[in-house]
Design a protein around this motif. Structure first.
Motif, PDB file in Angstrom:
ATOM      1  N   LEU A  14      44.916 -35.496  11.606  1.00 13.86           N
ATOM      2  CA  LEU A  14      44.354 -35.209  10.289  1.00 13.86           C
ATOM      3  C   LEU A  14      45.419 -35.493   9.227  1.00 13.86           C
ATOM      4  CD1 LEU A  14      42.541 -31.876  11.253  1.00 13.86           C
ATOM      5  CD2 LEU A  14      41.584 -34.191  11.183  1.00 13.86           C
ATOM      6  N   VAL A  15      45.461 -36.722   8.778  1.00  9.98           N
ATOM      7  CA  VAL A  15      46.479 -37.126   7.808  1.00  9.98           C
ATOM      8  C   VAL A  15      46.120 -36.686   6.390  1.00  9.98           C
ATOM      9  CG1 VAL A  15      47.281 -39.040   9.211  1.00  9.98           C
ATOM     10  CG2 VAL A  15      45.472 -39.432   7.540  1.00  9.98           C
ATOM     11  N   GLY A  16      44.890 -36.237   6.191  1.00  9.94           N
ATOM     12  CA  GLY A  16      44.437 -35.723   4.908  1.00  9.94           C
ATOM     13  C   GLY A  16      43.172 -34.917   5.124  1.00  9.94           C
ATOM     14  N   PRO A  17      42.716 -34.188   4.117  1.00  8.03           N
ATOM     15  CA  PRO A  17      41.511 -33.371   4.294  1.00  8.03           C
ATOM     16  C   PRO A  17      40.276 -34.180   4.637  1.00  8.03           C
ATOM     17  CG  PRO A  17      42.195 -33.433   1.982  1.00  8.03           C
ATOM     18  CD  PRO A  17      43.298 -34.026   2.777  1.00  8.03           C
ATOM     19  N   ASP A  18      40.255 -35.450   4.206  1.00  8.76           N
ATOM     20  CA  ASP A  18      39.103 -36.304   4.480  1.00  8.76           C
ATOM     21  C   ASP A  18      39.488 -37.575   5.225  1.00  8.76           C
ATOM     22  OD1 ASP A  18      37.303 -34.604   2.958  1.00  8.76           O
ATOM     23  OD2 ASP A  18      38.302 -35.395   1.173  1.00  8.76           O
ATOM     24  N   GLU A  19      40.659 -37.569   5.836  1.00  6.54           N
ATOM     25  CA  GLU A  19      41.134 -38.769   6.518  1.00  6.54           C
ATOM     26  C   GLU A  19      41.720 -38.406   7.873  1.00  6.54           C
ATOM     27  OE1 GLU A  19      44.320 -42.469   5.976  1.00  6.54           O
ATOM     28  OE2 GLU A  19      44.143 -40.921   4.416  1.00  6.54           O
ATOM     29  N   ALA A  20      41.181 -38.997   8.924  1.00  5.44           N
ATOM     30  CA  ALA A  20      41.685 -38.758  10.275  1.00  5.44           C
ATOM     31  C   ALA A  20      41.911 -40.088  10.974  1.00  5.44           C
ATOM     32  CB  ALA A  20      40.711 -37.893  11.065  1.00  5.44           C
ATOM     33  N   ARG A  21      42.930 -40.126  11.821  1.00 10.33           N
ATOM     34  CA  ARG A  21      43.225 -41.298  12.634  1.00 10.33           C
ATOM     35  C   ARG A  21      43.121 -40.908  14.103  1.00 10.33           C
ATOM     36  NH1 ARG A  21      46.055 -45.358   9.747  1.00 10.33           N
ATOM     37  NH2 ARG A  21      46.796 -46.182  11.741  1.00 10.33           N
ATOM     38  N   GLU A  23      45.229 -41.950  16.339  1.00  4.31           N
ATOM     39  CA  GLU A  23      46.571 -41.849  16.902  1.00  4.31           C
ATOM     40  C   GLU A  23      47.616 -42.174  15.848  1.00  4.31           C
ATOM     41  OE1 GLU A  23      46.663 -44.776  19.995  1.00  4.31           O
ATOM     42  OE2 GLU A  23      46.500 -46.468  18.609  1.00  4.31           O
ATOM     43  N   VAL A  24      48.800 -41.653  16.076  1.00  2.00           N
ATOM     44  CA  VAL A  24      50.009 -42.095  15.378  1.00  2.00           C
ATOM     45  C   VAL A  24      51.121 -42.150  16.416  1.00  2.00           C
ATOM     46  CG1 VAL A  24      49.353 -41.129  13.127  1.00  2.00           C
ATOM     47  CG2 VAL A  24      50.763 -39.772  14.695  1.00  2.00           C
ATOM     48  N   TRP A  25      52.194 -42.839  16.040  1.00  2.00           N
ATOM     49  CA  TRP A  25      53.343 -42.994  16.921  1.00  2.00           C
ATOM     50  C   TRP A  25      54.576 -42.436  16.218  1.00  2.00           C
ATOM     51  CZ3 TRP A  25      52.382 -45.422  21.673  1.00  2.00           C
ATOM     52  CH2 TRP A  25      51.104 -45.993  21.784  1.00  2.00           C
ATOM     53  N   VAL A  26      55.535 -42.043  17.013  1.00  2.43           N
ATOM     54  CA  VAL A  26      56.789 -41.527  16.466  1.00  2.43           C
ATOM     55  C   VAL A  26      57.932 -42.326  17.059  1.00  2.43           C
ATOM     56  CG1 VAL A  26      58.324 -39.545  16.251  1.00  2.43           C
ATOM     57  CG2 VAL A  26      55.829 -39.208  16.208  1.00  2.43           C
ATOM     58  N   VAL A  27      58.705 -42.969  16.180  1.00  4.74           N
ATOM     59  CA  VAL A  27      59.843 -43.793  16.592  1.00  4.74           C
ATOM     60  C   VAL A  27      61.057 -43.344  15.789  1.00  4.74           C
ATOM     61  CG1 VAL A  27      60.782 -46.118  16.782  1.00  4.74           C
ATOM     62  CG2 VAL A  27      58.323 -45.745  17.083  1.00  4.74           C
ATOM     63  N   ASP A  28      62.145 -43.032  16.476  1.00  2.00           N
ATOM     64  CA  ASP A  28      63.373 -42.571  15.807  1.00  2.00           C
ATOM     65  C   ASP A  28      63.104 -41.387  14.895  1.00  2.00           C
ATOM     66  OD1 ASP A  28      64.837 -44.537  17.089  1.00  2.00           O
ATOM     67  OD2 ASP A  28      64.665 -45.966  15.438  1.00  2.00           O
ATOM     68  N   GLY A  29      62.199 -40.526  15.325  1.00  2.00           N
ATOM     69  CA  GLY A  29      61.930 -39.304  14.577  1.00  2.00           C
ATOM     70  C   GLY A  29      61.019 -39.465  13.385  1.00  2.00           C
ATOM     71  N   ARG A  30      60.451 -40.657  13.201  1.00  6.96           N
ATOM     72  CA  ARG A  30      59.611 -40.895  12.018  1.00  6.96           C
ATOM     73  C   ARG A  30      58.230 -41.405  12.407  1.00  6.96           C
ATOM     74  NH1 ARG A  30      62.003 -40.200   7.223  1.00  6.96           N
ATOM     75  NH2 ARG A  30      64.252 -39.787   7.325  1.00  6.96           N
ATOM     76  N   TRP A  48      44.329 -32.029  18.253  1.00  5.57           N
ATOM     77  CA  TRP A  48      44.079 -32.132  16.807  1.00  5.57           C
ATOM     78  C   TRP A  48      45.394 -31.877  16.091  1.00  5.57           C
ATOM     79  CZ3 TRP A  48      39.175 -33.133  14.742  1.00  5.57           C
ATOM     80  CH2 TRP A  48      38.132 -33.167  15.681  1.00  5.57           C
ATOM     81  N   ALA A  49      45.884 -32.888  15.372  1.00  5.72           N
ATOM     82  CA  ALA A  49      47.206 -32.801  14.764  1.00  5.72           C
ATOM     83  C   ALA A  49      47.118 -32.621  13.254  1.00  5.72           C
ATOM     84  CB  ALA A  49      48.013 -34.054  15.084  1.00  5.72           C
ATOM     85  N   LEU A  50      47.989 -31.753  12.736  1.00  2.74           N
ATOM     86  CA  LEU A  50      48.149 -31.522  11.300  1.00  2.74           C
ATOM     87  C   LEU A  50      49.607 -31.757  10.920  1.00  2.74           C
ATOM     88  CD1 LEU A  50      46.311 -28.103  10.717  1.00  2.74           C
ATOM     89  CD2 LEU A  50      45.667 -30.292   9.681  1.00  2.74           C
ATOM     90  N   PRO A  51      49.880 -32.072   9.650  1.00  7.94           N
ATOM     91  CA  PRO A  51      51.274 -32.017   9.205  1.00  7.94           C
ATOM     92  C   PRO A  51      51.826 -30.613   9.446  1.00  7.94           C
ATOM     93  CG  PRO A  51      49.859 -32.950   7.500  1.00  7.94           C
ATOM     94  CD  PRO A  51      48.951 -32.392   8.546  1.00  7.94           C
ATOM     95  N   LEU A 327      51.933 -36.797   6.962  1.00  9.85           N
ATOM     96  CA  LEU A 327      51.993 -37.756   8.066  1.00  9.85           C
ATOM     97  C   LEU A 327      51.840 -39.170   7.525  1.00  9.85           C
ATOM     98  CD1 LEU A 327      49.964 -35.752  10.714  1.00  9.85           C
ATOM     99  CD2 LEU A 327      52.446 -35.918  10.424  1.00  9.85           C
ATOM    100  N   ASP A 328      52.805 -39.565   6.710  1.00 10.66           N
ATOM    101  CA  ASP A 328      52.817 -40.878   6.071  1.00 10.66           C
ATOM    102  C   ASP A 328      53.735 -41.821   6.847  1.00 10.66           C
ATOM    103  OD1 ASP A 328      51.343 -39.632   3.963  1.00 10.66           O
ATOM    104  OD2 ASP A 328      53.239 -38.935   3.100  1.00 10.66           O
ATOM    105  N   GLU A 329      53.486 -43.101   6.725  1.00  7.71           N
ATOM    106  CA  GLU A 329      54.337 -44.116   7.354  1.00  7.71           C
ATOM    107  C   GLU A 329      55.796 -43.890   6.955  1.00  7.71           C
ATOM    108  OE1 GLU A 329      55.414 -47.279   9.684  1.00  7.71           O
ATOM    109  OE2 GLU A 329      53.303 -46.735   9.407  1.00  7.71           O
TER     110      GLU A 329
END
Length: 363
Positions: A14-21, A23-30, A48-51, A327-329
């Motif tokens: 849940l990258v935003g209240p109205d935006e879900a992906r 998956e995301v990936w984490v590389v070098d802590g980012r 289910w992931a949140l910031p 959860l931004d790039e």
């Protein structure tokens, strides 16, 4: 990016209240929104992931008696972390907690310096206690020491009057807030009662903590000026016990505290309905335990704030308000994973499945 170990977060992110992906990936802590090429040693976390959650009114390094040793402050920070709170706005502390900034396993802290209170008008050992003529100088000092915030004590019990009353003359707070703004800091204030609010808002304050004294007259003023509130309802729940303890010496104060408590949900809902920004804070670290963000979000829902808005007050919206990424790039990978959708039932916040801080799974 070849030959790098990565974390794969999949399910619903849940990258935003109205935006879900998916998956995301984490590389070098980012955070990396696209699958990295050549990744190895992929660890997958599902749910289910949140910031990372935000406690916008917390006190690391403080207990009911004042400053605490570093090992106690560490335990406080770990309690917040393990319950999913990964960003804290420390709303006043006499402790120097800068050492926490060097620990990538502890929550990130935005400090407001030490409380600034009127002489003998606040909890002992907490604040700089000063008179109005010195307010500007102390605000400038804490603006330079903090991380973009200064904390005033706007009202407290006046023992001679036997009730809550404003601590500062209008001119003093106008000059102090102007000085903080000149130095690039925002100002917040502890306020329980009604009579301190108008002067603070008209003087340009940015936020009010607790705000139990909001009324039909001051709610439109807050909304017009865009002044945020952090209601700390889990703290307001202690008002009846406080009132009972002060009944014999200060009956007017006790009755006032009970009235503020009785209308607390109506006050918060009226503020939200009027468009006042509302954020989650627990007031942990004084007499309250750390790790109560989930309870505070549930309290906002009980007050009538929609679940997604209450979630935003502890995640997406709170991070934007404090100037920190979600959860931004490329952002630090601070996130919490749950078994079920927290937008459906915010009570799931009390049971995180995984906590990821700076790209590492810490819980």
């Amino acid at each position: 990016m070849n030959d790098r170990a990565v974390l794969h977060v999949k399910g619903r992110v849940l990258v935003g209240p109205d935006e879900a992906r998916d998956e995301v990936w984490v590389v070098d802590g980012r955070v990396c929104l696209d699958r990295p090429a050549g990744a190895r040693d992929v660890r997958t976390v599902e749910g289910w992931a949140l910031p990372g959650l935000v406690d916008a009114h917390c006190h690391v390094g403080l207990d009911a008696h004042g400053a605490v040793p570093d090992d106690v402050a560490e335990k406080q920070a770990l309690t917040d972390r393990d319950t999913g709170t990964l960003l804290v706005r420390d709303a006043g502390s006499p402790s120097d907690t800068r050492w926490i900034d060097d620990r990538d396993d502890l929550p990130k802290i935005i400090r407001a310096g030490r409380h600034i209170a009127r002489t003998r008008r606040y909890i002992r050992n907490y604040a700089w206690e000063v008179e109005p003529d010195d307010l500007v100088a102390y605000v400038a000092q804490e603006a330079r020491r903090g991380d973009g915030w200064v904390k005033l004590v706007g009202d407290w019990i006046d023992r001679e009057a036997g009730d809550l009353s404003a601590c500062w003359p209008r001119g003093a707070v106008e000059a102090a807030i102007a000085e903080a703004h000149r130095l690039g800091a925002r100002v917040t204030a502890h306020c329980f009662s009604e009579d301190s609010l108008r002067d603070l808002v008209e003087a340009g304050i940015d936020c009010v903590e607790h705000a139990t004294g909001l009324t039909e007259e001051t709610i439109p003023l807050f909304a017009e000026r865009g002044v945020a509130i952090v209601p700390t309802l889990v703290n307001i729940a202690t008002f009846p016990k406080l009132a009972e303890g002060g009944e014999s010496r200060f009956p007017r104060w006790s009755a006032h505290m009970r009235r503020l408590h009785a209308r607390r949900y109506d006050t918060v809902r009226a503020a939200y309905d009027a468009g006042i920004p509302v954020y989650v804070g627990t007031d942990a670290g004084g007499s309250l335990a750390h790790g109560l963000v989930a309870e505070e979000v549930a309290e906002l829902v009980t007050a009538g704030i929609p679940a997604v808005a209450a979630l935003s007050a502890a995640t997406w919206g709170a991070r934007t308000w404090l100037g920190r990424p979600g959860l931004d790039e490329g952002a630090p990978a601070d996130l919490v994973v749950y078994e079920t959708d927290p937008r459906t039932d915010v009570r799931v916040l009390a049971a995180p499945r995984r906590v990821v801080l700076n790209g590492r799974v810490v819980v």
